[in-house]
Write an enzyme that holds these catalytic residues in place. Structure first.
Site, short mmCIF file in Angstrom:
data_model
loop_
_atom_site.label_atom_id
_atom_site.label_comp_id
_atom_site.label_asym_id
_atom_site.label_seq_id
_atom_site.Cartn_x
_atom_site.Cartn_y
_atom_site.Cartn_z
N CYS A 104 -16.94 20.78 11.43
CA CYS A 104 -15.91 20.46 10.44
C CYS A 104 -16.42 20.98 9.10
CB CYS A 104 -15.66 18.97 10.36
SG CYS A 104 -14.58 18.48 8.98
N CYS A 156 -11.27 25.88 8.01
CA CYS A 156 -10.92 24.57 8.57
C CYS A 156 -10.73 24.80 10.06
CB CYS A 156 -9.63 24.02 7.94
SG CYS A 156 -9.02 22.50 8.72
N THR A 203 -9.32 23.32 3.60
CA THR A 203 -8.72 22.14 3.01
C THR A 203 -9.00 22.10 1.51
OG1 THR A 203 -10.67 20.72 3.29
CG2 THR A 203 -9.11 20.85 5.15
N THR A 211 -15.15 20.57 5.97
CA THR A 211 -15.12 19.60 4.89
C THR A 211 -16.26 18.60 5.00
OG1 THR A 211 -12.71 19.84 4.93
CG2 THR A 211 -13.61 18.06 3.60
N LYS A 243 -2.52 19.90 12.96
CA LYS A 243 -3.00 18.57 13.34
C LYS A 243 -1.89 17.74 13.99
CE LYS A 243 -6.86 18.07 10.17
NZ LYS A 243 -7.53 17.24 9.15
N ARG A 292 -12.16 13.25 5.49
CA ARG A 292 -13.15 13.82 4.58
C ARG A 292 -12.50 14.34 3.30
NH1 ARG A 292 -12.57 13.18 9.42
NH2 ARG A 292 -12.08 15.36 9.81
#
Length: 266
Positions: A103, A218, A147, A105, A187, A69
């Site tokens: 999420c 995030c 992000t 984003t 991540k 994204r």
């Protein structure tokens, strides 16, 4: 919110479809690590009145190749809107009655799908803004760790401005070297002291500029930044969303266990 012109949706393979013969499910779509599993776990944690341990039974829609994204928002990747629409269709056909997207984003793309998915969407960022207005002492300034895509899309800026809350953001160096580096580390599975130190430094900078709370904007951030590593309250949007889902489904069922909410991991 608005809908854009229709976009072609990718075909869904049989393995993408939830098992329709596995009983009463909370259908959930996952497009990345961490956030979706945390949402379901938190929904169980904040719903102590349910007769079942943890969240209701869960059918998964796994989309590991969902477009990034942030890359899409920065013009460096494909538009994820078709994948969001197709995942919504699969889950709607499987019996879902409400959509949650854990999420941050991905919420930049909600206006493109909201009038086309055929189900209500519980807006996580809107729920965070509402939650902040309930806190005491009154929150006038919040800090955001998120992000670069979320920051540039102005998602939290728009919702918090509606609630009369100022938002402070990391400077460019902190955003890249601390926030995004910390997100990438989580991540990659590096949830260690070094990762916590990166995110904690970014949070301290925001608190030093007047932030009364820090929004972990995030879903990877709370996995690398424990609440006790921050000197001001840390707001977890996934937990806020889980509470909103429980509240919504309890209201609609008179206190019974939630029927078929859906999580699209964006």
């Amino acid at each position: 919110m608005h809908a854009t012109n229709p976009l072609p949706c990718p075909r869904t393979s049989p393995s993408d479809r939830p098992d329709r013969n596995a009983g009463d499910h909370r259908h959930s779509g996952r497009h990345g690590p961490g956030g979706h599993r945390r949402l379901l776990r938190q929904a169980g944690v904040v719903d102590p009145g349910t007769q079942r341990p943890g969240p209701p039974q869960d059918g998964h829609l796994v989309r590991p190749h969902h477009p990034d994204r942030t890359a899409a928002l920065l013009g460096d990747g494909p538009d994820p809107t078709p994948w969001l629409l197709d995942g919504s269709r699969v889950l709607r056909e499987a019996g879902a009655t409400v959509i949650a997207i854990p999420c941050n984003t991905a919420h930049a793309f909600v206006p493109r799908i909201v009038d086309r998915v055929g189900l209500p969407i519980v807006h996580m960022i809107g729920e965070v803004a509402r939650h902040l207005t309930t806190l005491s002492p009154q929150v006038r300034t919040a800090g955001l760790l998120a992000t670069t895509g979320t920051v540039r899309a102005g998602l939290y800026q728009e919702w918090l401005d509606r609630s009369g809350i100022d938002l402070v953001l990391p400077d460019a160096d902190s955003q890249d070297a601390e926030v995004m580096a910390g997100i990438r580390a989580v991540k990659a599975g590096l949830r260690d002291d070094a990762t916590t130190a990166l995110l904690a430094r970014a949070a301290r900078r925001l608190a030093g500029r007047g932030a009364q709370v820090i929004i972990a904007g995030c879903t990877e951030i709370p996995l690398g930044l424990p609440a006790d590593a921050v000197e001001v309250p840390l707001v977890d949007p996934a937990l806020t969303l889980a509470r909103a889902l429980v509240r919504r489904t309890r209201d609609s069922t008179g206190g019974e266990a939630p029927p078929h909410p859906v999580s699209l991991r964006g």
